[in-house]
Motif scaffolding. Structure first.
Motif, PDB file in Angstrom:
ATOM      1  N   CYS A  30       0.877  -1.165   0.000  1.00 66.12           N
ATOM      2  CA  CYS A  30       0.000   0.000   0.000  1.00 66.12           C
ATOM      3  C   CYS A  30       0.915   1.215   0.000  1.00 66.12           C
ATOM      4  CB  CYS A  30      -0.873  -0.036   1.252  1.00 66.12           C
ATOM      5  SG  CYS A  30      -2.112   1.244   1.314  1.00 66.12           S
ATOM      6  N   TRP A  31       0.775   2.080  -1.017  1.00 65.18           N
ATOM      7  CA  TRP A  31       1.678   3.216  -1.086  1.00 65.18           C
ATOM      8  C   TRP A  31       0.930   4.528  -1.231  1.00 65.18           C
ATOM      9  CZ3 TRP A  31       1.292   5.637  -5.776  1.00 65.18           C
ATOM     10  CH2 TRP A  31       0.974   4.855  -6.897  1.00 65.18           C
ATOM     11  N   LEU A  32       1.625   5.584  -0.791  1.00 62.98           N
ATOM     12  CA  LEU A  32       1.061   6.928  -0.796  1.00 62.98           C
ATOM     13  C   LEU A  32       2.177   7.918  -1.092  1.00 62.98           C
ATOM     14  CD1 LEU A  32      -1.259   8.974  -0.054  1.00 62.98           C
ATOM     15  CD2 LEU A  32      -0.337   8.889   2.276  1.00 62.98           C
ATOM     16  N   ASP A  33       1.891   8.861  -1.971  1.00 62.46           N
ATOM     17  CA  ASP A  33       2.818   9.961  -2.215  1.00 62.46           C
ATOM     18  C   ASP A  33       2.468  11.063  -1.218  1.00 62.46           C
ATOM     19  OD1 ASP A  33       4.228   8.734  -4.306  1.00 62.46           O
ATOM     20  OD2 ASP A  33       2.671   9.292  -5.744  1.00 62.46           O
ATOM     21  N   VAL A  34       3.256  11.145  -0.158  1.00 59.35           N
ATOM     22  CA  VAL A  34       2.990  12.057   0.955  1.00 59.35           C
ATOM     23  C   VAL A  34       3.302  13.492   0.537  1.00 59.35           C
ATOM     24  CG1 VAL A  34       3.661  12.676   3.318  1.00 59.35           C
ATOM     25  CG2 VAL A  34       3.497  10.253   2.650  1.00 59.35           C
ATOM     26  N   ASP A  35       2.316  14.364   0.771  1.00 65.38           N
ATOM     27  CA  ASP A  35       2.521  15.796   0.564  1.00 65.38           C
ATOM     28  C   ASP A  35       1.948  16.536   1.772  1.00 65.38           C
ATOM     29  OD1 ASP A  35      -0.283  16.178   0.158  1.00 65.38           O
ATOM     30  OD2 ASP A  35      -0.059  15.815  -1.987  1.00 65.38           O
ATOM     31  N   GLU A  36       1.827  17.842   1.694  1.00 72.48           N
ATOM     32  CA  GLU A  36       1.412  18.646   2.855  1.00 72.48           C
ATOM     33  C   GLU A  36       0.034  18.257   3.393  1.00 72.48           C
ATOM     34  OE1 GLU A  36      -0.187  20.530  -0.753  1.00 72.48           O
ATOM     35  OE2 GLU A  36       1.867  19.997  -0.256  1.00 72.48           O
ATOM     36  N   ARG A  37      -0.824  17.654   2.577  1.00 74.58           N
ATOM     37  CA  ARG A  37      -2.151  17.233   3.038  1.00 74.58           C
ATOM     38  C   ARG A  37      -2.089  16.094   4.051  1.00 74.58           C
ATOM     39  NH1 ARG A  37      -4.667  15.282  -2.199  1.00 74.58           N
ATOM     40  NH2 ARG A  37      -2.506  14.626  -2.409  1.00 74.58           N
ATOM     41  N   HIS A  38      -0.981  15.351   4.074  1.00 71.04           N
ATOM     42  CA  HIS A  38      -0.851  14.167   4.917  1.00 71.04           C
ATOM     43  C   HIS A  38      -0.006  14.417   6.166  1.00 71.04           C
ATOM     44  CE1 HIS A  38      -1.243  12.766   0.634  1.00 71.04           C
ATOM     45  NE2 HIS A  38      -2.349  12.315   1.195  1.00 71.04           N
ATOM     46  N   LEU A  39       0.415  15.656   6.377  1.00 68.01           N
ATOM     47  CA  LEU A  39       1.310  15.982   7.487  1.00 68.01           C
ATOM     48  C   LEU A  39       0.531  16.461   8.710  1.00 68.01           C
ATOM     49  CD1 LEU A  39       4.101  17.901   5.524  1.00 68.01           C
ATOM     50  CD2 LEU A  39       3.894  15.424   5.957  1.00 68.01           C
ATOM     51  N   ASN A  40       1.112  16.228   9.881  1.00 66.83           N
ATOM     52  CA  ASN A  40       0.506  16.736  11.106  1.00 66.83           C
ATOM     53  C   ASN A  40       1.050  18.142  11.403  1.00 66.83           C
ATOM     54  OD1 ASN A  40       3.063  16.423  12.320  1.00 66.83           O
ATOM     55  ND2 ASN A  40       2.502  14.494  13.302  1.00 66.83           N
ATOM     56  N   ARG A  41       0.740  18.681  12.553  1.00 63.60           N
ATOM     57  CA  ARG A  41       1.180  20.053  12.870  1.00 63.60           C
ATOM     58  C   ARG A  41       2.673  20.168  13.090  1.00 63.60           C
ATOM     59  NH1 ARG A  41      -0.808  21.203  18.974  1.00 63.60           N
ATOM     60  NH2 ARG A  41      -0.234  19.182  19.828  1.00 63.60           N
ATOM     61  N   HIS A  42       3.375  19.042  13.133  1.00 59.79           N
ATOM     62  CA  HIS A  42       4.840  19.039  13.260  1.00 59.79           C
ATOM     63  C   HIS A  42       5.510  18.835  11.906  1.00 59.79           C
ATOM     64  CE1 HIS A  42       4.080  18.988  17.512  1.00 59.79           C
ATOM     65  NE2 HIS A  42       3.370  17.887  17.367  1.00 59.79           N
ATOM     66  N   ASN A  43       4.696  18.855  10.847  1.00 61.71           N
ATOM     67  CA  ASN A  43       5.172  18.706   9.463  1.00 61.71           C
ATOM     68  C   ASN A  43       5.801  17.358   9.152  1.00 61.71           C
ATOM     69  OD1 ASN A  43       4.274  21.169   8.333  1.00 61.71           O
ATOM     70  ND2 ASN A  43       5.888  22.220   9.478  1.00 61.71           N
ATOM     71  N   VAL A  44       5.268  16.305   9.776  1.00 60.83           N
ATOM     72  CA  VAL A  44       5.660  14.932   9.446  1.00 60.83           C
ATOM     73  C   VAL A  44       4.383  14.125   9.210  1.00 60.83           C
ATOM     74  CG1 VAL A  44       7.848  15.022  10.701  1.00 60.83           C
ATOM     75  CG2 VAL A  44       5.793  14.195  11.870  1.00 60.83           C
ATOM     76  N   LEU A  45       4.516  12.962   8.596  1.00 54.92           N
ATOM     77  CA  LEU A  45       3.375  12.115   8.276  1.00 54.92           C
ATOM     78  C   LEU A  45       2.523  11.868   9.524  1.00 54.92           C
ATOM     79  CD1 LEU A  45       1.851  10.279   6.253  1.00 54.92           C
ATOM     80  CD2 LEU A  45       3.432   8.447   6.910  1.00 54.92           C
ATOM     81  N   HIS A  46       1.235  12.104   9.402  1.00 53.80           N
ATOM     82  CA  HIS A  46       0.317  11.891  10.519  1.00 53.80           C
ATOM     83  C   HIS A  46       0.297  10.414  10.887  1.00 53.80           C
ATOM     84  CE1 HIS A  46      -3.383  11.663  12.817  1.00 53.80           C
ATOM     85  NE2 HIS A  46      -3.355  12.995  12.920  1.00 53.80           N
ATOM     86  N   GLY A  47       0.359  10.120  12.185  1.00 55.78           N
ATOM     87  CA  GLY A  47       0.382   8.736  12.652  1.00 55.78           C
ATOM     88  C   GLY A  47      -0.842   7.937  12.260  1.00 55.78           C
ATOM     89  N   GLY A  48      -1.997   8.596  12.175  1.00 55.02           N
ATOM     90  CA  GLY A  48      -3.215   7.902  11.763  1.00 55.02           C
ATOM     91  C   GLY A  48      -3.141   7.447  10.319  1.00 55.02           C
ATOM     92  N   ILE A  49      -2.519   8.249   9.480  1.00 54.78           N
ATOM     93  CA  ILE A  49      -2.364   7.865   8.073  1.00 54.78           C
ATOM     94  C   ILE A  49      -1.347   6.738   7.954  1.00 54.78           C
ATOM     95  CG2 ILE A  49      -1.604   8.649   5.796  1.00 54.78           C
ATOM     96  CD1 ILE A  49      -2.918  11.360   6.464  1.00 54.78           C
ATOM     97  N   ALA A  50      -0.255   6.812   8.703  1.00 54.12           N
ATOM     98  CA  ALA A  50       0.729   5.728   8.700  1.00 54.12           C
ATOM     99  C   ALA A  50       0.071   4.415   9.122  1.00 54.12           C
ATOM    100  CB  ALA A  50       1.898   6.067   9.633  1.00 54.12           C
ATOM    101  N   THR A  51      -0.752   4.486  10.165  1.00 49.95           N
ATOM    102  CA  THR A  51      -1.452   3.303  10.662  1.00 49.95           C
ATOM    103  C   THR A  51      -2.413   2.762   9.617  1.00 49.95           C
ATOM    104  OG1 THR A  51      -1.243   4.086  12.935  1.00 49.95           O
ATOM    105  CG2 THR A  51      -2.978   2.463  12.496  1.00 49.95           C
ATOM    106  N   MET A  52      -3.167   3.647   8.962  1.00 48.98           N
ATOM    107  CA  MET A  52      -4.119   3.245   7.931  1.00 48.98           C
ATOM    108  C   MET A  52      -3.423   2.501   6.792  1.00 48.98           C
ATOM    109  SD  MET A  52      -6.304   5.657   5.392  1.00 48.98           S
ATOM    110  CE  MET A  52      -4.740   6.218   4.755  1.00 48.98           C
ATOM    111  N   LEU A  53      -2.243   2.971   6.395  1.00 48.63           N
ATOM    112  CA  LEU A  53      -1.518   2.333   5.294  1.00 48.63           C
ATOM    113  C   LEU A  53      -1.102   0.912   5.678  1.00 48.63           C
ATOM    114  CD1 LEU A  53       0.669   5.357   4.175  1.00 48.63           C
ATOM    115  CD2 LEU A  53      -1.327   4.418   2.977  1.00 48.63           C
ATOM    116  N   MET A  54      -0.594   0.732   6.898  1.00 49.39           N
ATOM    117  CA  MET A  54      -0.198  -0.612   7.330  1.00 49.39           C
ATOM    118  C   MET A  54      -1.417  -1.512   7.512  1.00 49.39           C
ATOM    119  SD  MET A  54       3.059   0.100   9.826  1.00 49.39           S
ATOM    120  CE  MET A  54       2.167   1.232  10.885  1.00 49.39           C
ATOM    121  N   ASP A  55      -2.517  -0.970   8.024  1.00 51.72           N
ATOM    122  CA  ASP A  55      -3.757  -1.722   8.181  1.00 51.72           C
ATOM    123  C   ASP A  55      -4.265  -2.187   6.811  1.00 51.72           C
ATOM    124  OD1 ASP A  55      -6.136  -2.626   9.696  1.00 51.72           O
ATOM    125  OD2 ASP A  55      -7.150  -0.966   8.691  1.00 51.72           O
ATOM    126  N   SER A  56      -4.244  -1.302   5.830  1.00 48.14           N
ATOM    127  CA  SER A  56      -4.717  -1.641   4.485  1.00 48.14           C
ATOM    128  C   SER A  56      -3.826  -2.680   3.825  1.00 48.14           C
ATOM    129  CB  SER A  56      -4.782  -0.383   3.619  1.00 48.14           C
ATOM    130  OG  SER A  56      -5.751   0.501   4.123  1.00 48.14           O
TER     131      SER A  56
END
Length: 136
Positions: A30-56
């Motif tokens: 499962c892959w995703l091209d991470v851009d600013e829409r996927h970042l949290n307030r610390h400007n890194v990949l949101h943990g919920g999105i990371a979790t969703m990708l591994m779950d999928s």
């Protein structure tokens, strides 16, 4: 030969990830091209999105044990996630791997890596096959 699954669900369309099934190794990706829409307030990949990708990736890996197209439904029973490093913009890929189980319950682990090879997170989970008659 692998097959890409995209825009299958509302979540896939909203977030923009792609599921890849049909690899000879039996592991879905499962892959995703991470851009600013996927970042949290610390400007890194949101943990919920990371979790969703591994779950999928894990669910699709479970699905491939009964359906090479990766479309047989498997649901998460439990999922434990360990965050290792901050996810940065660029392509990230989660790969699921069967670690045990029987016919209807599978134990599946996953890794999420950035395209530069950085390990971002890992997961272990229990996934259950959904009988077709339950879907109606």
């Amino acid at each position: 030969m692998s097959t890409l699954i995209h825009d299958e669900t509302g979540t896939q369309r909203l977030v923009g990830y792609v599921i890849e099934v049909g690899h000879e190794d039996g592991c879905a990706r499962c892959w995703l091209d991470v851009d600013e829409r996927h970042l949290n307030r610390h400007n890194v990949l949101h943990g919920g999105i990371a979790t969703m990708l591994m779950d999928s990736a894990s669910g699709a890996t479970g699905s491939m044990t009964v359906d090479p197209s990766g479309l047989a439904p498997f649901l998460s029973v439990s999922l434990n996630v360990q965050f290792i490093a901050a996810g940065q913009p660029g392509r990230v890929t989660a790969i699921g791997k069967i670690t045990g189980g029987g016919r209807s319950i599978k134990f599946i682990s996953a890794e999420l890596r950035h395209e530069d090879g950085t390990l971002i997170a890992t997961s272990t989970g229990v996934f259950k096959r959904v009988p077709q008659e339950k879907l109606s």
